[in-house]
Every structure is written in structure tokens, then in C-alpha cells.
Design a protein around this motif. Structure first.
Motif, PDB file in Angstrom:
ATOM      1  N   ARG A 104     -55.575  12.702  -0.177  1.00  0.00           N
ATOM      2  CA  ARG A 104     -55.740  13.921   0.619  1.00  0.00           C
ATOM      3  C   ARG A 104     -57.232  14.226   0.742  1.00  0.00           C
ATOM      4  O   ARG A 104     -57.997  13.996  -0.185  1.00  0.00           O
ATOM      5  CB  ARG A 104     -55.010  15.106  -0.012  1.00  0.00           C
ATOM      6  CG  ARG A 104     -53.491  14.946  -0.015  1.00  0.00           C
ATOM      7  CD  ARG A 104     -52.831  16.114  -0.716  1.00  0.00           C
ATOM      8  NE  ARG A 104     -51.386  16.017  -0.691  1.00  0.00           N
ATOM      9  CZ  ARG A 104     -50.611  16.549   0.249  1.00  0.00           C
ATOM     10  NH1 ARG A 104     -51.162  17.209   1.255  1.00  0.00           N
ATOM     11  NH2 ARG A 104     -49.297  16.423   0.181  1.00  0.00           N
ATOM     12  N   GLU A 105     -57.595  14.781   1.860  1.00  0.00           N
ATOM     13  CA  GLU A 105     -58.996  15.110   2.114  1.00  0.00           C
ATOM     14  C   GLU A 105     -59.248  16.574   1.766  1.00  0.00           C
ATOM     15  O   GLU A 105     -58.429  17.451   2.078  1.00  0.00           O
ATOM     16  CB  GLU A 105     -59.344  14.851   3.586  1.00  0.00           C
ATOM     17  CG  GLU A 105     -60.818  15.089   3.897  1.00  0.00           C
ATOM     18  CD  GLU A 105     -61.152  14.776   5.336  1.00  0.00           C
ATOM     19  OE1 GLU A 105     -62.336  14.921   5.712  1.00  0.00           O
ATOM     20  OE2 GLU A 105     -60.228  14.382   6.088  1.00  0.00           O
TER      21      GLU A 105
ATOM     22  N   PHE B  39     -54.658  12.173   4.195  1.00  0.00           N
ATOM     23  CA  PHE B  39     -55.581  11.126   4.617  1.00  0.00           C
ATOM     24  C   PHE B  39     -54.907   9.759   4.565  1.00  0.00           C
ATOM     25  O   PHE B  39     -55.177   8.894   5.400  1.00  0.00           O
ATOM     26  CB  PHE B  39     -56.817  11.149   3.717  1.00  0.00           C
ATOM     27  CG  PHE B  39     -57.898  10.207   4.126  1.00  0.00           C
ATOM     28  CD1 PHE B  39     -58.789  10.544   5.139  1.00  0.00           C
ATOM     29  CD2 PHE B  39     -58.036   8.967   3.522  1.00  0.00           C
ATOM     30  CE1 PHE B  39     -59.789   9.666   5.526  1.00  0.00           C
ATOM     31  CE2 PHE B  39     -59.030   8.083   3.900  1.00  0.00           C
ATOM     32  CZ  PHE B  39     -59.917   8.446   4.910  1.00  0.00           C
ATOM     33  N   LEU B  40     -54.041   9.550   3.567  1.00  0.00           N
ATOM     34  CA  LEU B  40     -53.263   8.323   3.434  1.00  0.00           C
ATOM     35  C   LEU B  40     -51.883   8.692   2.953  1.00  0.00           C
ATOM     36  O   LEU B  40     -51.729   9.383   1.933  1.00  0.00           O
ATOM     37  CB  LEU B  40     -53.919   7.343   2.448  1.00  0.00           C
ATOM     38  CG  LEU B  40     -53.135   6.047   2.152  1.00  0.00           C
ATOM     39  CD1 LEU B  40     -53.030   5.204   3.414  1.00  0.00           C
ATOM     40  CD2 LEU B  40     -53.791   5.267   1.029  1.00  0.00           C
TER      41      LEU B  40
ATOM     42  N   LYS C 143     -47.673   1.959  -1.427  1.00  0.00           N
ATOM     43  CA  LYS C 143     -48.432   1.030  -2.239  1.00  0.00           C
ATOM     44  C   LYS C 143     -49.648   0.566  -1.463  1.00  0.00           C
ATOM     45  O   LYS C 143     -49.552   0.173  -0.297  1.00  0.00           O
ATOM     46  CB  LYS C 143     -47.566  -0.169  -2.645  1.00  0.00           C
ATOM     47  CG  LYS C 143     -46.513   0.175  -3.686  1.00  0.00           C
ATOM     48  CD  LYS C 143     -45.834  -1.069  -4.209  1.00  0.00           C
ATOM     49  CE  LYS C 143     -44.849  -0.718  -5.322  1.00  0.00           C
ATOM     50  NZ  LYS C 143     -44.232  -1.932  -5.910  1.00  0.00           N
ATOM     51  N   LEU C 144     -50.797   0.578  -2.136  1.00  0.00           N
ATOM     52  CA  LEU C 144     -52.056   0.238  -1.466  1.00  0.00           C
ATOM     53  C   LEU C 144     -52.444  -1.191  -1.841  1.00  0.00           C
ATOM     54  O   LEU C 144     -52.680  -1.496  -3.019  1.00  0.00           O
ATOM     55  CB  LEU C 144     -53.153   1.217  -1.904  1.00  0.00           C
ATOM     56  CG  LEU C 144     -54.524   1.025  -1.264  1.00  0.00           C
ATOM     57  CD1 LEU C 144     -54.438   1.209   0.247  1.00  0.00           C
ATOM     58  CD2 LEU C 144     -55.529   1.993  -1.871  1.00  0.00           C
ATOM     59  N   PRO C 145     -52.512  -2.112  -0.863  1.00  0.00           N
ATOM     60  CA  PRO C 145     -52.911  -3.495  -1.179  1.00  0.00           C
ATOM     61  C   PRO C 145     -54.407  -3.574  -1.490  1.00  0.00           C
ATOM     62  O   PRO C 145     -55.218  -2.819  -0.958  1.00  0.00           O
ATOM     63  CB  PRO C 145     -52.548  -4.262   0.085  1.00  0.00           C
ATOM     64  CG  PRO C 145     -52.568  -3.238   1.166  1.00  0.00           C
ATOM     65  CD  PRO C 145     -52.136  -1.954   0.544  1.00  0.00           C
TER      66      PRO C 145
ATOM     67  N   TRP D 266     -57.832   0.347   3.096  1.00  0.00           N
ATOM     68  CA  TRP D 266     -57.711  -0.210   4.439  1.00  0.00           C
ATOM     69  C   TRP D 266     -59.085  -0.306   5.110  1.00  0.00           C
ATOM     70  O   TRP D 266     -59.306   0.191   6.227  1.00  0.00           O
ATOM     71  CB  TRP D 266     -56.762   0.621   5.298  1.00  0.00           C
ATOM     72  CG  TRP D 266     -55.373   0.677   4.741  1.00  0.00           C
ATOM     73  CD1 TRP D 266     -54.785   1.694   4.089  1.00  0.00           C
ATOM     74  CD2 TRP D 266     -54.397  -0.367   4.823  1.00  0.00           C
ATOM     75  NE1 TRP D 266     -53.513   1.375   3.727  1.00  0.00           N
ATOM     76  CE2 TRP D 266     -53.235   0.111   4.178  1.00  0.00           C
ATOM     77  CE3 TRP D 266     -54.392  -1.667   5.372  1.00  0.00           C
ATOM     78  CZ2 TRP D 266     -52.101  -0.661   4.058  1.00  0.00           C
ATOM     79  CZ3 TRP D 266     -53.239  -2.424   5.249  1.00  0.00           C
ATOM     80  CH2 TRP D 266     -52.109  -1.914   4.599  1.00  0.00           C
ATOM     81  N   GLY D 267     -60.038  -0.922   4.401  1.00  0.00           N
ATOM     82  CA  GLY D 267     -61.360  -1.162   4.952  1.00  0.00           C
ATOM     83  C   GLY D 267     -62.356  -0.058   4.672  1.00  0.00           C
ATOM     84  O   GLY D 267     -63.532  -0.189   5.065  1.00  0.00           O
TER      85      GLY D 267
END
Length: 807
Positions: A313-314, A328-329, A333-335, A395-396
Motif C-alpha cells: 500500500r502507498e 499499490f500491489l 505471491k511476488l516472484p 515487477w521491475g
């Protein structure tokens, strides 16, 4: 002379029995009497007309003969020691059952008069007998099955003899299951349907009929088995439940549908149950200033331990110019290696098929890869990858973890043994706020109120120190008011002798000045200064800073204060003020004995010798005591920097005090004066009450009982005066001589001398039943020399009072 009568009883010849009796009476001497028939046998019984049969059962047809109870039965009765309402089962007159009524058993068989008299609903609370049973149900509509065996549980509640039948639910059974018979008392099958099932009717390996349905009891649990054995019930051997053909068929069908090589099961339930609602929170920073219109952003990362998912969260501050997006996301699961190449559907599967032959679908064959050689493994972030100062690839986007909350710190400390949680500084410190100038006071209202109007568009009233008000407000006998005696500092000889009582209220730092009346002064007494906060002199009126007001530390004996341009000198204080300052010596430096003794020790050695020589010469009898006035003059003349208040504190600390005994005659005279004014004359009744309470006729009663009797007669005496009188007549063993007490307060028989108003004011007793402390007269200088200079010049064995300055 009475005439005898003859009773003729005859039986019927037609029936040859005595079921039909006919009787005739005839007077003795007469020949004619009536006959019922030609063939009749007559039985003549001569009796006297005045003779009667004894009133015994069998001699009379009266049913009330021999009864001794003719009361009307009530609707309430006792069952197992518990009051209950009988209701429709109310019997008739005298407790006899009415037509059609039968005696009902008690609601519970236990307890049967053995052991304690505890009711059954208390003795057997939450105690249930559990039995395993089954019943057969005919199924005429199906070809696959002719009957069905249904297993169930029978629960018997010992507290009220109620029964409940529950059938366990089976998957895909197609029939309603659960509670078959709700909990209630079940009657026995006919013809005993007026009675109910009890614990004696239960046993294993037997049949029970519940509402025309036959249940076969097969077994019971260990508690039920032990309970029935203790009751003396001989239990039958347990039996088994017969197999249900249709249930076996269903089980074989379900077994055939299961694969021979089942899939591997990934058990995530344990992780969910162990870490549900446990979330790690990290405070992160993302620097997006390299992109166009980018700027640094603050993020909050939530790591859910239940399923290893991450949510971001932002942090959006007010007036930041950004839209308040919910997340924000999204939680997922975050790769680690993102962005990954897009994969087609079917690329990532739990199983890998090596070879497929035969028709597709039903009848086809395939071979699974047990080694998972073609499986695609993707790495995701775990809790071990999240550390302070580390970087997370979202994600970058390079997100730096800067800090975490206390729960996260404790989690990493207990699981991984990490102790260093130093936060990462990611933003420059805030610039100090420029001082906000406050306009000077304009003279309208108070300074606090004018300052509040400059702090906002909507002015608010100034807030008071509510906590100080609650702590220092009056509580019972604790007034929290310091009172001083003061004189006016002036050249006018008339005003120079005027005395004032200056009261300082600790709850709100306000001062009130009152002038007591004095004779032949020509000055009206009363309130001299209204209660309020007083500013210290010598301050500018129109300024931006807040003015300083008098505080409790500014008032002490010997101080000169100016109250609204009028000078006062404090010359004395009351006992409460001295005691309060001694108890709070850390707030009042002039009442701190440590600082006072330090000042005396810091004087030159020649002045110390002068003090010792003066004290020795002032005591020619070597008693260790000197009057207070020479001691005060010595300290003031040496100019050792002690104020008048500090000298008084020193004298109070090392003084020699003796508690004077209150005069009993004065106390009785004051008590008689009060009773005479209130016209109290019930002394004879009080004497009888005291004598009645004195069971052993000793002439003594306890102080508590005497005070209770005085309160019962509403003796018009003040509470402190009554307590002091009872204490004076106390014999030392918590018992008092009530004859002497009553004789002393009896103003009719034993009048005391009249009391003058000044003498009545001398008697002052507080609530603690201790007399007021006398003023300081003598100083124990031997203890003073020992505590201050470490030397003693006398042989006086006086106690050291420095450890308790309040003595």
C-alpha cells in the motif's frame, strides 16, 4: 318401654345367592308382614332400635371413616428436594388420587436418599450416558436394497431423565439425518405408557422401543459402563452392528472411482492454522525520481505468513496531489525474477505427461513423469528474503526495505535470531519550523484567552490543567490549601498592625487574602483579595510572552510578596502548610532538611565553633535542650543564608515536644453545655440500655458498643468530642466504665461549671483522635550537633529525629 323391631333379610331363590337382598321390618307382637314371594327364606334378626354398630372400618359404608386428612391439595410439591408445580396431576381431597389418575414417579431416580441432599439437577449436571444403537428401516421402493441399517447414538441425561437420539450424518446419504428424537422424557411402550424411561431401563445388547421404533443397543462408552456397574447393573456382553448391504455397495463404488496413483497432496492447512492473522509489516521506499514527473514514494509492505503472499500500500499524505488508490500491489505471491516471460496455458502444471497413446478421453492411456523432469519451478519471495536494507523487485520496481514494526522484529528475533534492526534513513530530516511570532497582549480579556484567539480562526477557550485539578482538589479532610499569616508592608502605623490570612490553592495556583476581625482597630474585616491568579511584580503589561504568576514555591515564612502592588510579609503558617511542605520536600527547597543542613555545614569553621560554644553556654544544666528563641537568634545573627522558614523547619525537626493531656473536666463541661442547649434528658433510658447490654454486670462495655448506644439515642455531640470522651473513659482494654461516662455527661444531676467561649475554643480534636501538636518551645541541640557537625558535647541520650522530620 321400647318396642323391639325385627329385620327380615332374605335372599333371592331365583339366583340362589345373596346378591339381591330384600328386607322387611315388623314390630314384635304383630303377625302380619309383607312377603316378596311364595318361595322365600326369611332370616329374622331381632335388634334394639337404639343400638348402633361400632364406628370401625367394615361396619359402615362411609369412606371417610378413619381418614385424618381432608385438606385441599395444592398445585406445588417437592420432587428430589426441589419445589415444582404439579399442574394437571393435582390429586383430590386429602391427597387421594382422582378417578383415572395414577401415581407418577419422581423426575429422577437419583439420589435415593443416600449421600448428600443435593438435587439431581445439581448432582448430575453435565453427566450423560451414551449408548451405541441401530435400527432397521424397510426400503420397499428400491431394487438395490430391501432394508437399511441406520446407526445412531442414544443419550440419557441423568439430571432430568431425558433422552435424545442422534444419527451421525453420512456423506451423500440422501436421507435427513441428525437429531432423530429431540431431548425430552420418553414414555414406555403401552400398556405402561404412563411411566417414563429411567436409568434402570438401560442395558447393552437389548432392544428398546422409542415411539414404536425398535432400537438395538449394542455398546456404550467407558463412563456409562462404570456408572451402571456402580449402580449394580449387570451389563450384557456387547454386540456388533450388522452390515448394511447397500452401504457396502456404495463404499466399493467410491473405492473403484479413486485413482490407483493419487495425486500428491500439498498440505497448506497447518501453515494457515499456525499463522492465520499474522502479518509482517515493513516500511519501504521507492525512488522514482529518475522517470519523468517521478518523485520518491513511501510504501507499506504486508507479508502474510498464512499463505506467503505480499500486499503493498502507498502512504499518501494530505495535499500531496495524488489520488488515494486502494492498493499499490494486490495481495498475491511476488516472484523474485520479474517480469517473467509470459507462459501459455498448460505450461505450468502439477503433473507432466510423458506419453499418451490410445483414443483421447475415455479409454486412453498416459504415463506420468514421477521425476518431474519437465516441471517449471518459479521462485517467490519468502519471509527469509525480507531484511532491513534489502531490495525487493516489485515487477521491475526497486523497493528498499527501511524499517518494520515491533511484531516483525520479535518474529525475526525468535525465528532467525536477528538482533540488529537499525532503520535505514531514506529522507532528509525535516527543516525546523520557523517561529511563529505572537502579537503582544492588547489588554482585552486574559492573556491566555488572547493567545488562543491567535492560534486558529475559531478561537477556543484556554484549557485548564485538569489532571492537577483532580490530584490537588479537596479530598475529604485533605484541603490542599496552604495558609499563611501575613502583615502589610507599609509605613502607615495603622495598617502595619493589620493581620491577613493568605491562602494558596494548590489545585489551580490561585491566591485569596482574608482579613480576620480585630478589636479596636477601626478596620472592617472580611475578604481583602478575591480568589484568583496573581502576577509577579515587575513585568511588562503589553508583551508577547506569557506573564509569570505566583506559585507555591514563592510562598514561605519570611517571604515578601507583592499582591497587586500591595506588599505583604509572611510571618507564620498553619500546621497543615508546614506538614505539606515537609512531606513534599522535593517541591519546596526551603522545607528540605538535606539542603538546610548542607547550608549549615558550608559555613566557616570559626562560625561553627561559635555555634557550639553558644549552645554549650546556653545550657548550664547540661540537659541538651535550649529555648527556641535563643536558637533562632543565633542562626539569624550568624548570617548563614537561612531564611525564617528554614530556621523554623530546623527547629521543628530537632524540637522536644510533649503531648499535653486534654482536660477531662473541660471536655465534660463542653459536652454538658451541648446537651443542655439541645434539651437532652434521656439519661435514665441510656442507663437501662447500657445495663441491658452488660450481660455479666461488670459495669464495663466495649467502646464500639457504647458508641452504638449513643448513636441509637441520637446523642447531640460532635463525632470528635464523642470519640475523645469514650477514649478518656477507656480502661485500657477496649472497655469503658459506662457508669462514670453517664454520670459525667448528666447535666441534671452532676452539673459542671459553666464554660466560657474562649475555653470552648481551646478544645480542638481532629478526626484521628490526637490533640493538636503544641508549638515549638525547646530545641534538642545535642542531636543537632551530632547530625550536622558529627560531635556531641553533652551526655543527653535523646533520639535522632533527622530520619523522621515530621516528629
Amino acid at each position: 318401654m321400647l318396642q323391639p323391631w325385627i329385620l327380615t333379610l332374605h335372599c333371592c331363590r331365583a339366583t340362589q345367592d345373596n346378591s339381591t337382598l330384600h328386607g322387611n321390618l315388623k314390630r314384635e307382637g304383630r303377625k302380619n308382614f309383607s312377603r316378596v314371594g311364595r318361595r322365600e327364606k326369611y332370616i329374622y334378626i331381632p335388634i334394639n332400635a337404639t343400638m348402633a354398630l361400632p364406628m370401625l372400618p367394615g361396619n359402615s359404608l362411609n369412606k371417610n371413616l378413619g381418614k385424618d386428612k381432608f385438606h385441599k391439595s395444592q398445585h406445588f410439591d417437592y420432587s428430589n428436594g426441589v419445589r415444582m408445580m404439579v399442574g394437571s396431576g393435582k390429586p383430590g381431597i386429602g391427597g387421594e388420587l382422582l378417578l383415572g389418575q395414577k401415581s407418577q414417579p419422581n423426575y429422577s431416580v437419583f439420589p435415593n436418599g443416600e449421600g448428600s441432599d443435593t438435587p439431581s439437577w445439581v448432582a448430575f449436571d453435565k453427566q450423560v450416558l451414551s449408548f451405541n444403537a441401530f435400527f432397521q428401516e424397510a426400503v420397499p421402493q428400491k431394487r438395490e436394497e430391501k432394508y437399511r441399517v441406520r446407526k445412531c447414538k442414544i443419550y440419557f441425561y441423568l439430571e432430568d431423565d431425558t433422552i435424545q437420539v442422534v444419527e451421525p450424518e453420512l456423506k451423500n446419504s440422501g436421507i435427513p439425518q441428525g437429531t432423530l428424537i429431540r431431548r425430552h422424557r420418553i414414555p414406555l411402550p403401552p400398556p405402561d405408557d404412563e411411566c417414563f424411561y429411567t436409568v434402570h431401563d438401560f442395558n447393552i445388547n437389548q432392544q428398546m422401543v422409542l415411539y414404536s421404533r425398535t432400537f438395538m443397543v449394542t455398546d456404550c462408552d467407558p463412563f456409562t459402563r462404570n456408572f451402571l456397574r456402580k449402580m449394580g447393573v449387570r451389563l450384557n456382553p456387547p454386540t456388533s452392528t450388522p452390515l448394511d448391504p447397500y452401504s457396502n455397495l456404495r463404499q466399493e463404488m467410491e473405492k473403484s472411482m479413486k485413482p490407483l496413483r493419487p495425486y500428491e497432496r500439498l498440505d497448506t492447512l497447518k501453515q494457515f492454522l499456525d499463522h492465520d492473522r499474522n502479518v509482517l509489516r515493513f516500511f519501504c521506499h521507492w525512488d522514482d525520481s529518475e522517470n519523468m514527473f517521478g518523485d520518491p514514494r513511501e510504501l507499506t509492505l504486508h507479508y502474510f505468513l498464512a499463505d506467503d503472499t505480499i500486499e503493498i500500500r502507498e502512504v499518501i499524505y494530505p495535499n500531496s496531489g495524488r489520488d488515494a488508490t486502494p492498493k499499490f500491489l494486490h495481495r498475491s505471491k511476488l516472484p523474485k525474477h520479474s517480469p517473467n516471460p509470459k507462459r501459455q496455458p498448460g505450461d505450468i502444471t502439477d503433473r507432466t505427461v510423458l506419453n499418451v497413446f490410445g483414443p483421447m478421453g475415455q479409454g486412453g492411456r498416459y504415463i506420468l513423469d514421477s521425476l518431474k523432469t519437465g516441471a517449471v519451478h518459479e521462485q517467490f519471495y519468502k519471509d527469509s528474503d525480507l531484511t532491513l536494507g534489502g531490495m525487493v523487485n516489485v515487477w521491475g520496481r526497486r523497493v528498499v526495505i527501511c524499517d518494520c514494526d515491533n511484531f516483525t522484529k520479535e518474529f525475526y528475533r525468535s525465528k532467525y535470531g536477528i538482533e540488529d534492526f537499525s532503520p535505514v534513513q531514506y529522507k532528509a530530516p525535516l527543516a525546523p519550523k520557523p517561529p511563529r511570532p505572537v502579537p503582544p497582549y492588547n489588554g482585552f480579556g486574559s492573556e491566555e484567552d488572547s493567545l488562543c484567539s491567535c492560534q486558529g480562526l475559531l478561537p477556543k477557550p484556554p484549557q485548564k490543567d485538569f489532571r492537577k485539578l483532580m490530584e490537588k482538589d479537596r479530598q475529604g479532610l485533605e484541603s490542599n490549601v496552604l495558609r499563611f499569616m501575613g502583615k502589610m508592608v507599609t509605613e502607615n502605623p495603622i495598617d502595619r498592625d493589620r493581620l491577613f490570612i493568605i491562602s494558596f490553592y494548590l489545585s489551580d495556583d490561585t491566591i485569596c487574602v482574608y482579613e480576620p476581625p480585630q478589636r479596636n482597630t477601626g478596620v472592617l474585616a472580611g475578604k481583602f483579595l478575591e480568589r484568583g491568579r496573581v502576577k509577579k511584580p515587575g513585568q511588562e503589561l503589553f508583551k508577547s510572552e506569557m506573564s509569570q504568576y505566583f506559585s507555591a514555591q514563592d510562598l514561605y515564612v519570611g517571604a515578601r510578596i507583592s499582591l497587586n502592588n500591595q506588599g505583604f510579609q509572611l510571618i507564620d503558617a498553619d500546621e497543615y502548610a508546614f506538614n505539606y511542605m515537609e512531606q513534599h520536600a522535593e517541591e519546596f527547597p526551603r522545607a528540605n532538611m538535606g539542603s538546610i543542613i548542607s547550608k549549615i555545614r558550608s559555613i566557616p569553621e570559626d562560625k561553627q565553633n561559635e555555634i557550639k560554644q553558644f549552645l554549650t553556654l546556653s545550657d548550664p544544666g547540661n540537659t541538651g535542650l535550649i529555648p527556641y528563641e535563643p536558637f533562632r537568634g543565633l542562626l539569624v545573627g550568624l548570617e548563614c543564608g537561612l531564611s525564617e522558614h528554614e530556621v523554623m523547619m530546623l527547629g521543628r525537626c530537632f524540637c522536644e515536644r510533649q503531648q499535653p493531656e486534654a482536660e477531662v473536666g473541660l471536655m465534660l463541661a463542653v459536652a454538658q453545655d451541648h446537651l443542655r442547649k439541645k434539651h437532652f434528658e434521656s439519661f435514665s433510658d441510656m442507663t437501662r440500655a447500657f445495663t441491658h447490654e452488660d450481660r455479666h454486670r461488670t459495669g464495663h462495655l466495649s467502646t464500639k458498643e457504647a458508641r452504638t448506644i449513643c448513636k441509637a439515642f441520637q446523642l447531640p455531640l460532635a463525632e470528635d468530642l464523642l470519640r475523645a470522651l469514650l477514649k478518656k473513659f477507656d480502661a485500657g482494654s477496649e472497655e469503658m466504665d459506662y457508669h462514670a461516662f453517664l454520670a459525667g455527661i448528666n447535666w441534671r444531676e452532676n452539673p459542671a461549671p459553666p464554660v466560657l467561649p474562649d475555653d470552648a475554643l481551646k478544645f480542638n480534636v481532629d478526626w484521628s483522635r490526637e490533640a493538636r501538636d503544641p508549638e515549638v518551645k525547646s530545641i534538642n541541640y545535642s542531636v543537632l550537633l551530632e547530625d550536622v557537625f558529627g560531635s556531641v558535647n553533652t551526655n543527653s541520650n535523646q533520639p535522632n529525629t533527622l530520619t523522621n522530620p515530621t516528629l
